[in-house]
Design a protein around this motif. Structure first.
Motif, PDB file in Angstrom:
ATOM      1  N   SER A 106       0.807  -1.223   0.000  1.00  0.00           N
ATOM      2  CA  SER A 106       0.000   0.000   0.000  1.00  0.00           C
ATOM      3  C   SER A 106       0.837   1.270   0.000  1.00  0.00           C
ATOM      4  CB  SER A 106      -0.960   0.002   1.200  1.00  0.00           C
ATOM      5  OG  SER A 106      -0.275  -0.296   2.406  1.00  0.00           O
ATOM      6  N   LEU A 114       1.044   2.871  -3.486  1.00  0.00           N
ATOM      7  CA  LEU A 114      -0.104   3.657  -3.929  1.00  0.00           C
ATOM      8  C   LEU A 114      -0.136   5.035  -3.300  1.00  0.00           C
ATOM      9  CD1 LEU A 114      -1.006   0.548  -4.270  1.00  0.00           C
ATOM     10  CD2 LEU A 114      -3.326   1.475  -4.335  1.00  0.00           C
ATOM     11  N   THR A 115       0.422   5.164  -2.101  1.00  0.00           N
ATOM     12  CA  THR A 115       0.230   6.398  -1.338  1.00  0.00           C
ATOM     13  C   THR A 115       1.446   7.316  -1.288  1.00  0.00           C
ATOM     14  OG1 THR A 115       0.828   5.236   0.712  1.00  0.00           O
ATOM     15  CG2 THR A 115      -1.508   5.315   0.130  1.00  0.00           C
ATOM     16  N   ALA A 129      -2.515  -5.392  -5.092  1.00  0.00           N
ATOM     17  CA  ALA A 129      -2.094  -4.597  -3.933  1.00  0.00           C
ATOM     18  C   ALA A 129      -2.455  -5.318  -2.633  1.00  0.00           C
ATOM     19  CB  ALA A 129      -2.755  -3.219  -3.965  1.00  0.00           C
ATOM     20  N   ASP A 144      -2.396  -4.729   1.962  1.00  0.00           N
ATOM     21  CA  ASP A 144      -2.169  -3.923   3.152  1.00  0.00           C
ATOM     22  C   ASP A 144      -2.630  -4.760   4.338  1.00  0.00           C
ATOM     23  OD1 ASP A 144      -1.834  -0.909   4.276  1.00  0.00           O
ATOM     24  OD2 ASP A 144      -3.545  -1.859   5.271  1.00  0.00           O
ATOM     25  N   TYR A 146      -1.495   1.988   5.302  1.00  0.00           N
ATOM     26  CA  TYR A 146      -1.403   3.100   4.352  1.00  0.00           C
ATOM     27  C   TYR A 146      -2.695   3.086   3.553  1.00  0.00           C
ATOM     28  CZ  TYR A 146       3.546   3.397   5.480  1.00  0.00           C
ATOM     29  OH  TYR A 146       4.736   3.543   6.138  1.00  0.00           O
ATOM     30  N   LEU A 161      -4.725   2.789   1.001  1.00  0.00           N
ATOM     31  CA  LEU A 161      -4.719   2.426  -0.412  1.00  0.00           C
ATOM     32  C   LEU A 161      -6.090   2.514  -1.061  1.00  0.00           C
ATOM     33  CD1 LEU A 161      -4.497  -1.496  -0.726  1.00  0.00           C
ATOM     34  CD2 LEU A 161      -5.354  -0.259   1.273  1.00  0.00           C
ATOM     35  N   TYR A 172      -6.816   3.274  -5.032  1.00  0.00           N
ATOM     36  CA  TYR A 172      -7.343   2.117  -5.760  1.00  0.00           C
ATOM     37  C   TYR A 172      -8.637   2.491  -6.487  1.00  0.00           C
ATOM     38  CZ  TYR A 172      -9.440  -2.395  -6.783  1.00  0.00           C
ATOM     39  OH  TYR A 172     -10.046  -3.452  -7.431  1.00  0.00           O
ATOM     40  N   ILE A 213      -7.096  -6.118  -4.891  1.00  0.00           N
ATOM     41  CA  ILE A 213      -6.544  -5.989  -3.545  1.00  0.00           C
ATOM     42  C   ILE A 213      -6.661  -7.353  -2.878  1.00  0.00           C
ATOM     43  CG2 ILE A 213      -6.796  -4.948  -1.270  1.00  0.00           C
ATOM     44  CD1 ILE A 213      -7.923  -2.463  -2.560  1.00  0.00           C
TER      45      ILE A 213
END
Length: 223
Positions: free
Chosen positions: A131, A134-135, A154, A156, A173, A175, A179, A193
């Motif tokens: 994650s 993505l962030t 992904a 997390d 985080y 995501l 997403y 995910i």
């Protein structure tokens, strides 16, 4: 073998138990590779967030996530696969051509291929990202070419109890926003995910095959 300072740091890290892990399964270290693979297939069934559970169902994720499950994507086309490490040990390996000869090539996070083709190849089928990718703006998730024209997966870590409401409200985080944005902008790109229950099932398999208690957390490499 750790120095006293590192032993104390490891003890503190394990004691923190950020995800409230309470593994109570049986431990053994005597399984063969084949037995371990069979156990993994039986105990950890691949699963992604499909929008059918709360809070995702109320948010309309059934229409947001890919209609074709990850386990069925290109299922008939993949006979062999290469899982490419992100570690520097692969440099000067000369494995690029062998890697690219596989039907599916899995890479992790932001591991590059450009400039390293001789050692890592340039083919990517699936890229598994945590994650942070993505962030964190430095990974340029929305602009970097390494996240385009591939299947993205992904993950997390949620609490060990897999409380999805708690996970959605407080991920490691966040995501979920990136997403959702990418799925709306690029609905044709397969992007999934991993369901946290699957991630922790894999962790349980690892715990069940070692005599030493591992850190009650999940690794989060960012490269």
């Amino acid at each position: 073998m750790l120095s006293p300072r590192l032993q104390r740091a490891r003890k503190d890290y394990v004691s923190a138990n950020k995800h409230h892990v309470s593994y109570t399964g049986h431990r053994t270290a005597a399984r063969s590779a084949k037995e371990l693979l069979c156990q993994m297939k039986a105990q950890a069934r691949l699963r992604t967030v499909d929008g059918s559970e709360q809070p995702f169902s109320s948010l309309g994720w059934v229409r947001l996530v890919p209609s074709l499950p990850l386990e069925k994507l290109h299922q008939s086309a993949f006979k062999t696969c290469a899982v490419v490490t992100s570690a520097g040990a692969i440099l000067r390996s000369g494995l690029g051509r062998e890697i690219d000869n596989h039907d599916a090539v899995l890479r992790f996070n932001a591991a590059p291929t450009e400039g390293y083709e001789r050692d890592v190849g340039n083919k990517t089928t699936i890229r598994i990202i945590n994650s942070q990718i993505l962030t964190n703006p430095r990974h340029r998730f929305n602009s970097s070419s390494i996240y385009k024209n591939v299947t993205l997966v992904a993950w997390d870590p949620a609490p060990y109890t897999v409380n999805l409401h708690q996970w959605y409200a407080s991920p490691d985080y966040n995501l979920f926003g990136p997403y959702t944005e990418r799925r709306k902008l690029q609905p044709d790109q397969p992007f999934y995910i991993l369901h946290p229950s699957y991630v922790w099932q894999l962790w349980d398999v690892v715990q069940g095959n070692t005599q030493e208690t591992s850190s009650p957390t999940l690794p989060r490499p960012a490269s």
